[in-house]
Write a protein that holds these residues in place. Structure first.
Motif, PDB file in Angstrom:
ATOM      1  N   VAL A 141       0.872  -0.767   0.057  1.00 43.35           N
ATOM      2  CA  VAL A 141       0.281  -0.365  -0.303  1.00 43.35           C
ATOM      3  C   VAL A 141       1.132   1.101  -0.402  1.00 43.35           C
ATOM      4  O   VAL A 141       1.633   1.027   1.060  1.00 43.35           O
ATOM      5  N   GLY A 142       0.821   1.935  -0.795  1.00 41.51           N
ATOM      6  CA  GLY A 142       1.460   3.258  -1.017  1.00 41.51           C
ATOM      7  C   GLY A 142       0.677   4.942  -1.020  1.00 41.51           C
ATOM      8  O   GLY A 142      -0.461   4.775  -1.954  1.00 41.51           O
ATOM      9  N   VAL A 143       0.677   5.703  -0.389  1.00 38.90           N
ATOM     10  CA  VAL A 143      -0.351   7.313  -0.403  1.00 38.90           C
ATOM     11  C   VAL A 143       0.402   7.675  -0.236  1.00 38.90           C
ATOM     12  O   VAL A 143       1.565   8.236   0.647  1.00 38.90           O
ATOM     13  N   VAL A 144       0.663   9.015  -0.767  1.00 36.04           N
ATOM     14  CA  VAL A 144       0.911  10.404  -1.278  1.00 36.04           C
ATOM     15  C   VAL A 144       0.349  11.215  -0.910  1.00 36.04           C
ATOM     16  O   VAL A 144      -0.382  11.314  -2.240  1.00 36.04           O
ATOM     17  N   TYR A 145       0.431  12.303  -0.178  1.00 39.47           N
ATOM     18  CA  TYR A 145      -1.213  13.318   0.140  1.00 39.47           C
ATOM     19  C   TYR A 145      -0.515  14.678  -0.542  1.00 39.47           C
ATOM     20  O   TYR A 145       0.626  16.081   0.663  1.00 39.47           O
ATOM     21  N   ASP A 146      -0.308  15.611  -1.530  1.00 41.97           N
ATOM     22  CA  ASP A 146      -0.267  16.598  -1.155  1.00 41.97           C
ATOM     23  C   ASP A 146      -1.581  17.965  -0.595  1.00 41.97           C
ATOM     24  O   ASP A 146      -2.134  17.899  -1.209  1.00 41.97           O
ATOM     25  N   PRO A 147      -0.927  18.400   0.861  1.00 44.86           N
ATOM     26  CA  PRO A 147      -2.135  19.343   1.132  1.00 44.86           C
ATOM     27  C   PRO A 147      -2.398  20.213   0.419  1.00 44.86           C
ATOM     28  O   PRO A 147      -3.444  21.175   0.494  1.00 44.86           O
ATOM     29  N   SER A 148      -1.296  21.156  -0.244  1.00 45.03           N
ATOM     30  CA  SER A 148      -1.186  21.926  -1.285  1.00 45.03           C
ATOM     31  C   SER A 148      -2.678  22.495  -1.875  1.00 45.03           C
ATOM     32  O   SER A 148      -2.946  22.562  -2.621  1.00 45.03           O
ATOM     33  N   ARG A 149      -1.717  21.159  -2.906  1.00 47.51           N
ATOM     34  CA  ARG A 149      -3.145  20.967  -3.892  1.00 47.51           C
ATOM     35  C   ARG A 149      -5.003  20.079  -3.420  1.00 47.51           C
ATOM     36  O   ARG A 149      -5.166  20.086  -4.713  1.00 47.51           O
ATOM     37  N   GLY A 243       5.794   6.524  -3.327  1.00 49.97           N
ATOM     38  CA  GLY A 243       6.096   6.908  -4.446  1.00 49.97           C
ATOM     39  C   GLY A 243       6.546   5.162  -5.343  1.00 49.97           C
ATOM     40  O   GLY A 243       5.996   6.164  -6.990  1.00 49.97           O
ATOM     41  N   ALA A 244       7.581   4.521  -5.257  1.00 54.52           N
ATOM     42  CA  ALA A 244       7.663   3.331  -5.979  1.00 54.52           C
ATOM     43  C   ALA A 244       6.232   2.738  -5.883  1.00 54.52           C
ATOM     44  O   ALA A 244       6.528   1.957  -7.284  1.00 54.52           O
ATOM     45  N   LEU A 245       5.862   2.651  -5.391  1.00 56.35           N
ATOM     46  CA  LEU A 245       4.485   1.355  -5.545  1.00 56.35           C
ATOM     47  C   LEU A 245       3.418   2.526  -6.677  1.00 56.35           C
ATOM     48  O   LEU A 245       3.183   1.466  -7.697  1.00 56.35           O
ATOM     49  N   LEU A 246       3.696   3.622  -6.537  1.00 56.39           N
ATOM     50  CA  LEU A 246       2.387   4.623  -7.126  1.00 56.39           C
ATOM     51  C   LEU A 246       2.896   3.658  -8.458  1.00 56.39           C
ATOM     52  O   LEU A 246       2.238   4.000  -9.974  1.00 56.39           O
ATOM     53  N   VAL A 247       4.323   4.402  -8.735  1.00 55.11           N
ATOM     54  CA  VAL A 247       4.930   4.415  -9.934  1.00 55.11           C
ATOM     55  C   VAL A 247       4.901   2.807 -10.558  1.00 55.11           C
ATOM     56  O   VAL A 247       5.034   2.815 -11.844  1.00 55.11           O
TER      57      VAL A 247
END
Length: 295
Positions: A141-149, A243-247
Motif C-alpha cells: 500500500v502506498g499513499v502520498v498526500y499533497d495538502p497544498s493541492r 512513491g515506488a509503488l505508485l510508479v
C-alpha cells in the motif's frame, strides 16, 4: 466488495492473500488528517532544528504529524511495526540499523510526515505526507498526500494507482530529448560531486529538469505522467517507499541507479515511465554518478 491483494514471497509456494481495504483506508485517513493539521500550522513554525546539515531541517510540526500518524496506525493495528523518519537518528548507519531492527516484522508501516520540510518552512507549496505499508519487505500500500493541492495519490499492490479517484498512468515519452526529468540534492552538501555530475550529464539530453524538493511528490508525478522520470542519491525508505509503488502500479519502473530492483534498502534511486529507464541508467553510469557514499 472487499479489495484483495496477493503477495507472493520467495519462501511461499502459494500467494499470501491479504485484505488491503482496511490497510488502505487507514493509510488514507492518516495522510488526510496529518495533511490537514500540517496545513493548519503553515507559517507558524516556532522551533526549527537541523539534523545532518544546515539543509536537513526538522520542525515541531514534523514531529507532531508523525506522532499523530503513529497513534492512528497503532489504534487499528497495535501489532504492526512502524519506521518513521522522526523516530530514527540521522545518518546512514542509524537508518541501516533501524531497517535491520524491523526486517523480521511481517507488517511494517513506513512514514514521512512531511517530505519536503524545507519547502514547508519557506511556504513553497511542494511537500507531502508519505505513508507505505510493506508485507514481508514488499510494499503493498502506498499513499502520498499533497495538502497544498488536496491531491491524494493511492496505490495497492496489483490493483493499480489513482489520483482524484482516476487511474494514473506513466507518460509515453520514448526518448530523453522529449522527457521532463526531476532530481534532488542530498541533504549533506559536503559531497555533491556525483549529484552534480549526474545533472551535468542528464540536463543536455532532456527537454528540461526540475528540482522541487519532495521525493515522494516527484515519484507521484512520475506515476501520474507529469514527469517522465526522477532520480536522486542518498534517499531513505520513508522518502520513496509509497512513491515506488505508485510508479510501479502506474506502469513505470523503479530500480537503484545500477538497475537492480527496488527494495526498502535502496538509497540511490531511478524511477521512470520505463521507456527511458535504460537511457537514464546509461547516462548516469557513463558520468560515474550512480552512488552517494557520504551522508
Amino acid at each position: 466488495m472487499e479489495s484483495r491483494v496477493s503477495v507472493l514471497n520467495d519462501n511461499e509456494k502459494v500467494p499470501y492473500v491479504v485484505s488491503s481495504k482496511s490497510y488502505t483506508a487507514v493509510a488514507i485517513n492518516c495522510a488526510a488528517k496529518a495533511g490537514e493539521w500540517i496545513q493548519s500550522k503553515l507559517g507558524t513554525v516556532k522551533q526549527l532544528s537541523t539534523k545532518t546539515s544546515a539543509q536537513d531541517l526538522v520542525t515541531e510540526v514534523d514531529k507532531g504529524a508523525e506522532q499523530m500518524i503513529r497513534k492512528l496506525i497503532l489504534t487499528h493495528f497495535p501489532d504492526h511495526a512502524i519506521l518513521g523518519e522522526e523516530g530514527v537518528e540521522p545518518g546512514s548507519e542509524a537508518f541501516a540499523k533501524a531497517l535491520e531492527d524491523v526486517k523480521d516484522e511481517p507488517y511494517l508501516w513506513i512514514i514521512d510526515p512531511i517530505d519536503g520540510t524545507t519547502n514547508y518552512v519557506h511556504g513553497f507549496p511542494f511537500y507531502s505526507v508519505s505513508i507505505a505499508l510493506a508485507y514481508k519487505g514488499e510494499v503493498i500500500v502506498g499513499v502520498v498526500y499533497d495538502p497544498s493541492r488536496d491531491e491524494l495519490f493511492i496505490a495497492e499492490k496489483g490493483k493499480g494507482a489513482y489520483v482524484h479517484g482516476n487511474p494514473t498512468r506513466v507518460s509515453k515519452e520514448i526518448s530523453l530529448a522529449d522527457s521532463l526529468m526531476a532530481t534532488g540534492f542530498p541533504m549533506d552538501r559536503s559531497n555533491t560531486l556525483n549529484n552534480m555530475a549526474g545533472i551535468h550529464a542528464v540536463l543536455p539530453k532532456v527537454r528540461d529538469l526540475r528540482t522541487s524538493g519532495s521525493a515522494a511528490l516527484h515519484m507521484a508525478y512520475v506515476a501520474a505522467g507529469r514527469l517522465s522520470g526522477y532520480w536522486e542519491l542518498g534517499l531513505k525508505a520513508w522518502d520513496v517507499a509509497a512513491g515506488a509503488l505508485l510508479v510501479q502500479e502506474s506502469g513505470g519502473k523503479v530500480t537503484d541507479t545500477e538497475g537492480r530492483p527496488y527494495n526498502l534498502s535502496v538509497r540511490n534511486l531511478v524511477a521512470t515511465n520505463g521507456a527511458i529507464h535504460e537511457s537514464i541508467l546509461d547516462t548516469l553510469s557513463q558520468a560515474e554518478a550512480t552512488d552517494f557514499r557520504k551522508d
